[in-house]
Design an enzyme around this catalytic site. Structure first.
Site, PDB file in Angstrom:
ATOM      1  N   HIS A 208      -3.974  -2.386  -4.714  1.00 28.46           N
ATOM      2  CA  HIS A 208      -3.717  -2.298  -6.152  1.00 28.46           C
ATOM      3  C   HIS A 208      -3.121  -0.972  -6.597  1.00 28.46           C
ATOM      4  CE1 HIS A 208      -7.630  -0.305  -5.898  1.00 28.46           C
ATOM      5  NE2 HIS A 208      -7.327   0.286  -7.040  1.00 28.46           N
TER       6      HIS A 208
HETATM    7  C1  UD1 Z   1      -7.825   0.940 -12.507  1.00 30.65           C
HETATM    8  C2  UD1 Z   1      -7.915   2.448 -12.272  1.00 30.65           C
HETATM    9  C3  UD1 Z   1      -7.860   2.722 -10.781  1.00 30.65           C
HETATM   10  C4  UD1 Z   1      -8.895   1.928 -10.020  1.00 30.65           C
HETATM   11  C5  UD1 Z   1      -8.788   0.463 -10.378  1.00 30.65           C
HETATM   12  C6  UD1 Z   1      -9.914  -0.290  -9.733  1.00 30.65           C
HETATM   13  C7  UD1 Z   1      -6.888   3.995 -13.901  1.00 30.65           C
HETATM   14  C8  UD1 Z   1      -5.712   4.845 -14.171  1.00 30.65           C
HETATM   15  N1  UD1 Z   1      -6.772   3.135 -12.882  1.00 30.65           N
HETATM   16  O1  UD1 Z   1      -6.558   0.509 -12.038  1.00 30.65           O
HETATM   17  O2  UD1 Z   1      -8.115   4.112 -10.563  1.00 30.65           O
HETATM   18  O3  UD1 Z   1      -8.709   2.123  -8.651  1.00 30.65           O
HETATM   19  O4  UD1 Z   1      -8.863   0.291 -11.794  1.00 30.65           O
HETATM   20  O5  UD1 Z   1      -9.678  -1.649  -9.632  1.00 30.65           O
HETATM   21  O6  UD1 Z   1      -7.879   4.098 -14.575  1.00 30.65           O
HETATM   22  N2  UD1 Z   1      -6.023  -6.463 -15.669  1.00 30.65           N
HETATM   23  C9  UD1 Z   1      -6.460  -7.729 -15.881  1.00 30.65           C
HETATM   24  N3  UD1 Z   1      -7.801  -7.929 -16.048  1.00 30.65           N
HETATM   25  C10 UD1 Z   1      -8.701  -6.926 -15.988  1.00 30.65           C
HETATM   26  C11 UD1 Z   1      -8.231  -5.631 -15.775  1.00 30.65           C
HETATM   27  C12 UD1 Z   1      -6.885  -5.405 -15.612  1.00 30.65           C
HETATM   28  O7  UD1 Z   1      -5.680  -8.684 -15.937  1.00 30.65           O
HETATM   29  O8  UD1 Z   1      -9.914  -7.165 -16.124  1.00 30.65           O
HETATM   30  C13 UD1 Z   1      -4.565  -6.249 -15.447  1.00 30.65           C
HETATM   31  C14 UD1 Z   1      -3.811  -5.927 -16.730  1.00 30.65           C
HETATM   32  O9  UD1 Z   1      -2.555  -6.502 -16.652  1.00 30.65           O
HETATM   33  C15 UD1 Z   1      -3.677  -4.414 -16.640  1.00 30.65           C
HETATM   34  C16 UD1 Z   1      -3.563  -4.176 -15.155  1.00 30.65           C
HETATM   35  O10 UD1 Z   1      -4.381  -5.172 -14.558  1.00 30.65           O
HETATM   36  O11 UD1 Z   1      -2.598  -3.945 -17.357  1.00 30.65           O
HETATM   37  C17 UD1 Z   1      -4.022  -2.818 -14.720  1.00 30.65           C
HETATM   38  O12 UD1 Z   1      -5.331  -2.527 -15.194  1.00 30.65           O
HETATM   39  P1  UD1 Z   1      -5.792  -0.999 -15.414  1.00 30.65           P
HETATM   40  O13 UD1 Z   1      -7.235  -0.933 -15.717  1.00 30.65           O
HETATM   41  O14 UD1 Z   1      -4.859  -0.316 -16.360  1.00 30.65           O
HETATM   42  O15 UD1 Z   1      -5.495  -0.349 -14.020  1.00 30.65           O
HETATM   43  P2  UD1 Z   1      -5.919  -0.827 -12.575  1.00 30.65           P
HETATM   44  O16 UD1 Z   1      -4.691  -1.032 -11.762  1.00 30.65           O
HETATM   45  O17 UD1 Z   1      -6.905  -1.930 -12.664  1.00 30.65           O
HETATM   46  N1  UDP Z   2     -14.507  -5.069  -4.323  1.00 32.90           N
HETATM   47  C1  UDP Z   2     -15.097  -6.280  -4.635  1.00 32.90           C
HETATM   48  N2  UDP Z   2     -14.347  -7.427  -4.641  1.00 32.90           N
HETATM   49  C2  UDP Z   2     -13.026  -7.424  -4.320  1.00 32.90           C
HETATM   50  C3  UDP Z   2     -12.413  -6.179  -3.979  1.00 32.90           C
HETATM   51  C4  UDP Z   2     -13.190  -5.009  -4.016  1.00 32.90           C
HETATM   52  O1  UDP Z   2     -16.313  -6.320  -4.907  1.00 32.90           O
HETATM   53  O2  UDP Z   2     -12.396  -8.486  -4.334  1.00 32.90           O
HETATM   54  C5  UDP Z   2     -15.310  -3.841  -4.400  1.00 32.90           C
HETATM   55  C6  UDP Z   2     -15.348  -2.989  -3.152  1.00 32.90           C
HETATM   56  O3  UDP Z   2     -16.360  -3.410  -2.276  1.00 32.90           O
HETATM   57  C7  UDP Z   2     -15.634  -1.608  -3.703  1.00 32.90           C
HETATM   58  C8  UDP Z   2     -14.946  -1.620  -5.060  1.00 32.90           C
HETATM   59  O4  UDP Z   2     -14.711  -2.997  -5.356  1.00 32.90           O
HETATM   60  O5  UDP Z   2     -17.041  -1.447  -3.908  1.00 32.90           O
HETATM   61  C9  UDP Z   2     -13.643  -0.883  -5.012  1.00 32.90           C
HETATM   62  O6  UDP Z   2     -12.917  -1.120  -6.174  1.00 32.90           O
HETATM   63  P1  UDP Z   2     -11.347  -0.977  -6.273  1.00 32.90           P
HETATM   64  O7  UDP Z   2     -10.731  -1.095  -4.937  1.00 32.90           O
HETATM   65  O8  UDP Z   2     -10.912  -1.906  -7.342  1.00 32.90           O
HETATM   66  O9  UDP Z   2     -11.171   0.504  -6.855  1.00 32.90           O
HETATM   67  P2  UDP Z   2     -11.035   1.945  -6.180  1.00 32.90           P
HETATM   68  O10 UDP Z   2     -12.224   2.182  -5.324  1.00 32.90           O
HETATM   69  O11 UDP Z   2      -9.731   1.978  -5.437  1.00 32.90           O
HETATM   70  O12 UDP Z   2     -10.969   2.877  -7.354  1.00 32.90           O
END
Ligand code: UD1
Ligand code: UDP
Length: 371
Positions: A208
């Protein structure tokens, strides 16, 4: 007894595993009034509610409902909403975790209102300022009053940035507390069997990071590497909503869907996901948390990034940074058994939440027998 009001800030998927053990530990402390605040950064049921359920968290006491947006919109949205909460009923401490936009937003609100802020998972640095998380980490650590680090590199990074020693406390890795808290349920979850896969007979993929998924120039070759790797080892890929959106935008979804050996699924709950990870032959990821979980479990982790803010997973654990064009080669390397076994870093022991609660009690001047 006059209790101290502690706000715990949860926002996005990786935060929930960091907040849950601390929430449960603080609930045992008679001096703490724990208030769970959800900013709403992640909101899909399978990115949020599922984790509250899995990790035994109650509904948040306060939900800011901020949702998605640009960086400025999201960060500012959290600040505006959270400042109102703090002005209405002031907390005694704010605990932020990780490195997401809500982390810096709430830390900044606290700092400006002179409310003490503690940062759990402080001191991590990738030294790559094109990562939004790196900006969030640097800024949060610069303004927080108390910095709880997971590993010695965290302490060193903070000292090098001029943070006084009395603000730094090494407490270990809270993610491991969540794993240990849920271990028996994870072991019994049966996700691997439900997929009809054999132990160590498959890999797990999560992706992601914007650098990997936000441009077709990065994502298309990565998709080809995954397709080639899946022909060698079956892969299960729970697709993050950001990545799903980009795969669709760039017309790459069908290439993955049609690939032999590759199963695309919705994001999984924590318990079912960790069951799949712990029985996997390898994990391919760009996640922060997954690098740590695989090191703890001794599973080979192929991290599709050119830097990591979690260097102990490489120097001590099973993690290796893999340039995307070399993914298949590295999968082959694991299949040959040519991969380090690794060891579990110090203080990744499932007792970090206890150390955090003790640290907070000391800062609040609460007597030890009341912790
Ligand atoms: C965010 C965090 C990242 C973290 C990740 C974990 C920031 C800058 N980024 O990234 O550090 O590793 O979460 O997963 O804070 N969306 C949905 N449903 C949701 C959430 C998001 O559809 O419940 C979609 C939306 O289109 C949104 C995009 O995902 O615009 C990105 O979501 P966002 O929270 O901005 O960033 P992540 O890539 O999820
Ligand atoms: N995780 C989960 N389901 C998934 C993918 C990840 O429960 O389908 C969990 C994973 O075990 C870890 C956390 O989500 O505990 C990590 O989140 P993510 O990769 O979204 O964020 P990051 O750690 O990169 O900020």
């Amino acid at each position: 007894m006059n209790r101290h009001r502690i706000h715990l800030i949860a926002a996005a998927r990786p935060n929930f595993m960091k907040v849950a053990p601390l929430y449960h530990a603080l609930k045992e402390a008679p001096w703490a009034e724990t208030v769970l605040v959800h900013t709403g950064q992640h909101y899909d049921p399978n990115m949020s509610d599922a984790f509250f359920r899995d990790l035994g968290l109650p509904d948040p006491d306060i939900h800011l409902g901020v949702g998605s947006g640009t960086h400025a919109e999201q960060t500012a949205g959290v600040m505006v909403a959270y400042e109102k909460v703090c002005l209405e009923r002031r907390p005694d401490w704010i605990v932020v975790v990780g490195d997401v936009n809500s982390t810096i937003a709430c830390a900044l609100v606290g700092a400006k209102l002179c409310i003490p802020v503690a940062h759990l998972e402080a001191g991590l640095r990738s030294r790559d300022r094109t990562m939004p998380e790196e900006i969030n980490r640097i800024l949060t650590d610069a303004i927080a009053d108390l910095l709880w680090t997971p590993s010695p590199d965290g302490d060193e990074n903070l000292r090098a940035e001029g943070v006084p020693a009395e603000r730094i406390e090494r407490v270990g890795n809270i993610m491991i507390d969540s794993y240990e808290m849920m271990r028996s349920r994870i072991e019994a979850a049966g996700t691997r069997e439900a997929f009809g896969l054999s132990p160590r007979g498959y890999g797990v993929v999560t992706l992601h990071r914007p650098a990997n998924v936000d441009t077709p120039e990065a994502l298309a070759p990565l998709v080809e590497q995954l397709v080639a790797s899946a022909a060698r080892l079956p892969l299960v890929f729970p697709v993050h909503p950001r990545t799903r959106g980009r795969l669709e935008d760039f017309g790459l979804m069908s290439r993955l869907k049609d690939a032999e050996g590759l199963r695309l699924v919705e994001p999984m709950g924590y318990v079912e996901f960790m069951n799949l990870v712990q029985e996997a032959r390898l994990v391919i990821t760009d996640s922060g948390g997954v690098q740590e979980e695989t090191t703890y479990l001794g599973i080979p982790c192929l991290t599709l990034r050119d830097s990591t803010e979690r260097p102990v997973t490489v120097t001590e654990g099973t993690n290796r940074l893999v340039p995307p064009p070399e993914l298949l080669d590295h999968v082959e390397q694991v299949m040959r058994g040519d991969w380090p076994e690794g060891r579990v870093p110090e203080l990744w022991d499932g007792r970090t939440a206890q150390r955090v609660v003790a640290s907070l009690a000391r800062r609040l001047g609460v007597h030890a027998d009341r912790t």
